[in-house]
Structure formats: structure tokens, C-alpha cells
Design a protein around this motif. Structure first.
Motif, short mmCIF file in Angstrom:
data_model
loop_
_atom_site.label_atom_id
_atom_site.label_comp_id
_atom_site.label_asym_id
_atom_site.label_seq_id
_atom_site.Cartn_x
_atom_site.Cartn_y
_atom_site.Cartn_z
N GLU A 187 -14.20 -46.74 -13.17
CA GLU A 187 -12.98 -47.52 -13.36
C GLU A 187 -11.77 -46.83 -12.75
N ALA B 182 -12.13 -47.31 -9.15
CA ALA B 182 -12.49 -48.69 -8.76
C ALA B 182 -13.51 -48.65 -7.62
N THR B 183 -14.53 -47.80 -7.81
CA THR B 183 -15.52 -47.56 -6.77
C THR B 183 -16.92 -47.49 -7.36
N TRP C 225 -20.20 -47.22 -11.76
CA TRP C 225 -18.93 -47.90 -11.50
C TRP C 225 -17.85 -47.06 -12.15
N PHE D 239 -9.35 -55.36 -15.01
CA PHE D 239 -9.58 -55.74 -13.62
C PHE D 239 -9.62 -57.25 -13.49
N TYR E 216 -16.06 -57.82 -17.33
CA TYR E 216 -14.60 -57.73 -17.25
C TYR E 216 -13.93 -59.04 -17.64
N GLN F 267 -10.35 -57.56 -7.89
CA GLN F 267 -10.31 -56.09 -7.89
C GLN F 267 -11.69 -55.48 -8.07
N LEU F 268 -12.67 -56.31 -8.38
CA LEU F 268 -14.05 -55.83 -8.58
C LEU F 268 -14.78 -55.80 -7.24
#
Length: 173
Positions: A92, A95-96, A90, A54, A46, A58-59
Motif C-alpha cells: 500500500e 502502491a506497487t 501488494w 485507493f 478496496y 490507483q490500483l
């Protein structure tokens, strides 16, 4: 893969060995490996490739120990946990991180199952009924859950491969 492709965060030796000695298909159905550059951690990916998507905060908190192998369909990345060898998805949009496979060997088996399904589908496409499609999806899901129960254990609310095996409307089966 070669040792030069592995970031220091990939400390799980059985995963390194499997990727080095056996590997994974580069261009598989539903996913593609990133083979042009050394494998990045999720944080590096990222930072270098998608800085506008991100920010580091946020990661996932272990993003510097999660190695991105490539992408799955629909804005999902194929991730290996560098410490444990677990294979993760992962997402996007969410975000999980989701559990995908126990390790790279069960990922390879899952990919083989998908390849076999595609072969059956191509050779019998005009002969398979909706009932046969449903039975094929059920058989593949049951087989995978016996070999690799990751994601199908109690408490798991969603599993990528199960969804893919059962997504007749999306054209997977």
C-alpha cells in the motif's frame, strides 16, 4: 478453502486445487489469511473494505484478476494472480506489486521455513550469537532462492522474504 470461497477470477486450476486440498495456515507468522469471507479480488477489497484508501484508477490495471488472500505486516497484502497463480505482495505505501513466490506451494514452503526458524530461535534463543543469526538468515535465503528464485532473479531490486529473513533488528530472526 472451499470452491465457494473462490472468485471467478481465480481461474488457475493448480492454485484452486492447492488451496482447496492443502490450504495455508490461517494465522501464520508475518501474515494472516482472510477466512471469514469469500476471497475478494483486489478491486473488490478496496471497493468494499477500504474505499477511502485507493480509487479504482490507483490500483494495478489487473486488480479485478488479483485475489487478496490476506495481509502481510506493514500495510502489505498477500495476493495471488488469478490467471497465473503467481504470489505477489501488494504494498500500500508504494502502491506497487512485487513478486513474492512462484505459486502457493512455494509460498507454503516459505511459511514452513519461517515456522522452522521460529522454532529454532525459541529453543536456542539464549545460545545463538549474532554470527549464528547471520548464518541462519543466509542459509534460509539461499535455500529459498534455490527452491523458488522468484524475487531473487537478476533485475529484482527487492524481495519481501529475503528482507524478513535478514531483519534481525525488526525481530524476525
Amino acid at each position: 478453502f472451499e470452491d465457494v470461497d473462490f472468485p471467478a477470477a481465480l481461474a488457475h486450476e493448480p492454485t484452486r486445487h492447492f488451496l482447496r486440498e492443502t490450504g495455508l495456515p490461517e494465522d501464520g507468522f508475518l501474515f494472516q489469511l482472510d477466512t471469514d469471507v469469500p476471497l475478494p479480488t483486489l478491486a473488490e477489497y478496496y471497493e468494499d473494505e477500504r474505499p477511502d484508501v485507493f480509487t479504482p484508477d490507483q490500483l494495478p490495471r489487473d486488480a479485478d484478476h488479483l485475489i487478496r488472500l490476506g495481509h502481510l505486516i506493514e500495510d502489505n497484502s498477500l495476493i495471488v494472480d488469478g490467471a497465473t497463480g503467481a504470489i505477489l505482495d501488494w504494498s500500500e505505501p508504494d502502491a506497487t506489486l512485487y513478486a513474492l513466490n512462484t505459486d502457493v506451494s512455494t509460498l507454503a514452503f516459505t511459511l514452513w521455513l519461517l515456522h522452522r526458524e521460529r522454532t529454532i530461535d525459541e529453543s536456542l534463543s539464549h545460545e545463538l550469537t549474532e554470527e549464528a543469526y547471520d548464518q541462519l538468515a543466509t542459509t534460509m535465503t539461499q535455500t529459498l532462492s534455490k527452491v523458488d528464485p522468484t524475487g531473487t532473479a537478476p533485475g529484482s531490486e527487492w524481495h519481501y522474504w529475503t528482507e524478513m529473513f535478514q531483519d534481525e533488528a525488526g525481530g524476525v530472526l
